[in-house]
Design an enzyme around this catalytic site. Structure first.
Site, short mmCIF file in Angstrom:
data_model
loop_
_atom_site.label_atom_id
_atom_site.label_comp_id
_atom_site.label_asym_id
_atom_site.label_seq_id
_atom_site.Cartn_x
_atom_site.Cartn_y
_atom_site.Cartn_z
CG HIS A 210 -0.65 -0.37 2.27
ND1 HIS A 210 0.23 -0.14 3.06
CD2 HIS A 210 -1.56 -1.43 3.18
CE1 HIS A 210 0.42 -0.61 4.53
NE2 HIS A 210 -0.59 -1.22 4.25
NE ARG A 221 15.58 20.48 0.40
CZ ARG A 221 14.80 21.46 0.23
NH1 ARG A 221 14.37 21.98 -0.68
NH2 ARG A 221 13.96 22.03 1.51
CG ASP A 242 -10.45 2.68 0.42
OD1 ASP A 242 -9.60 3.57 0.09
OD2 ASP A 242 -10.42 2.35 1.62
N GLY A 243 -10.75 5.48 -1.76
CA GLY A 243 -11.46 6.87 -1.69
C GLY A 243 -11.38 7.24 -0.19
CG ASP A 268 -4.95 -3.13 3.77
OD1 ASP A 268 -4.86 -4.39 4.53
OD2 ASP A 268 -4.31 -2.15 4.28
CB ALA A 304 -7.85 -0.79 11.48
N GLY A 305 -7.11 -1.07 7.91
CA GLY A 305 -7.51 -1.87 6.78
C GLY A 305 -8.64 -0.95 6.10
ZN LIG Z 1 -3.02 -4.65 5.42
#
Ligand SMILES: [Zn+2]
Length: 383
Positions: A210, A221, A242-243, A268, A304-305
């Site tokens: 991800h 930089r 997923d937005g 995810d 969380a996912g």
């Molecule tokens: Zn994951």
């Protein structure tokens, strides 16, 4: 022989409109456009036909999890995603005590033996607490080849991907050991600089977990891990489009920079995917879902996912402006290649597994076929 005809068929060579697909048992026999070779068995006019999605980062769905619970519950999570179009998937584990990870790997290896999942993804335990996201920092440890080998043995040949933070001591040795063993090394949950990431890629890392999430934000930089991973042609880059996890501008920029051959869409997803808001579990962490966004109960800043399926991500990516052909490559063809399964699935091409998703104009899945069998009601027959 099944003959699906009339839809917009998305192939690696472009969209056939109208196209047809002839199936022979569990395989695709032929794909074409124009004149249909025989009497069709299903009329797909007004539908898109995409290759079955290949989700290489998924923790659960439909109220069940790969990260905890019984083998039956893990099968339930896989079945949920199969029915939503992810005909091939890895089961992703999160950081946990070693004995628990070994036990989970053994349990999930049983699903892989049965062909329910394509293998395992270890998202942990060699991760950086600095970029822990929703993972439990108490069980994060420095990379260690002996520990890696223990986990690999527990997975009985089904470990496909390991996500690690390359700045941790011992990371290069694990990257080399994993690469030698044919396990894809993904860089993620990392505070690495660009230089450290470049060295990890030189040592064999070929995938980004991800991209942008769980990494230091790129600076002009000090582009960080995200900049380095995007820069290197041998690296495939996951995005959770997923937005919620990424602004659509970042999705488009990444898609352009990586190209369809290097972009990988993932869900995810955790147990809450396909379920109402409420309380859920992600490994040892308690998660609260509100408005479809999963956050840690203890740290509301940590996402969380996701609660999305890969079909949701596909729909969102199309709506964000990515060409349908590129989205199909990123959701199916490229992740199949990451898994070494490009000769079996990931495209609507003759000789590959008959894994496909029939979508409506809004890219909502209406029918799913896996290995030549409809998992949902078959699309309407031609009278
Ligand atoms: Zn994951």
């Amino acid at each position: 022989m099944l003959l699906l005809a009339g839809g917009r068929v998305v192939t690696p060579d472009g969209v056939l409109d109208p196209g047809w697909i002839r199936l022979a048992g569990p395989l695709i026999d032929a794909v074409g456009s124009g004149r249909v070779p025989d009497q069709p068995t299903a009329d797909l006019r007004g539908r898109w036909v995409l290759p079955g999605f290949v989700d290489i980062h998924v923790h659960g769905g439909g109220g069940a999890s790969f990260t905890e619970g019984t083998s039956d519950q893990a099968r339930q999570a896989a079945a949920f995603h199969h029915g939503q179009g992810s005909t091939t998937m890895l089961a992703s584990l999160v950081t946990a005590p070693l004995a628990e990870l070994e036990a989970r790997a053994g349990l999930l290896a049983g699903l892989a033996d049965d062909g329910v999942i394509a293998g395992l993804h270890l998202e942990g335990p060699f991760l950086s607490p600095v970029r822990r996201g929703a993972q439990d920092p108490r069980h994060m440890i420095a990379p260690d080849v002996a520990v890696f080998e223990r986990l690999r043995a527990a997975a009985r040949g089904h470990l496909r991907v390991i996500t690690l933070a390359p700045e941790l001591p011992g990371a290069l040795a694990v990257i080399q050991a994993a690469t030698r063993a044919g396990v894809t090394v993904a860089v993620g949950h990392t505070d690495a600089t660009a230089d450290v990431t470049m060295a990890a890629i030189d040592a064999g890392a070929t995938h980004a977990t991800h991209l942008f999430n769980g990494m230091r934000p790129p600076h002009h930089r000090e582009p960080g891990a995200a900049g380095a991973l995007l820069d290197r042609d041998e690296v495939t880059c996951e995005v959770i489009a997923d937005g919620v996890h990424l602004d659509d501008i970042m999705v488009r920029l990444t898609a352009r920079a990586a190209g369809p051959g290097r972009l990988v869409l993932v869900s995810d997803a955790m147990a809450a995917a396909g379920m109402p808001d409420g309380s859920y579990q992600l490994g040892s962490q308690r998660v609260s879902v509100a408005g479809g966004v999963a956050r840690l109960l203890e740290d509301r800043a940590a996402i969380a996912g996701s609660t999305a399926t890969l079909a949701d991500v596909v729909r969102h990516a199309v709506a964000a402006g990515l060409p349908v052909s590129d989205v199909a490559a990123a959701a199916s063809t490229t992740p199949a290649r990451v898994l070494g399964l490009a000769d079996r699935t990931g495209a609507l091409s003759p000789g590959l597994s008959a894994d496909l998703v029939v979508c409506d104009d809004d890219f909502r899945p209406r029918a799913v076929m896996r290995h030549g069998e409809w998992l949902t009601a078959a699309p309407s027959r031609v009278p």
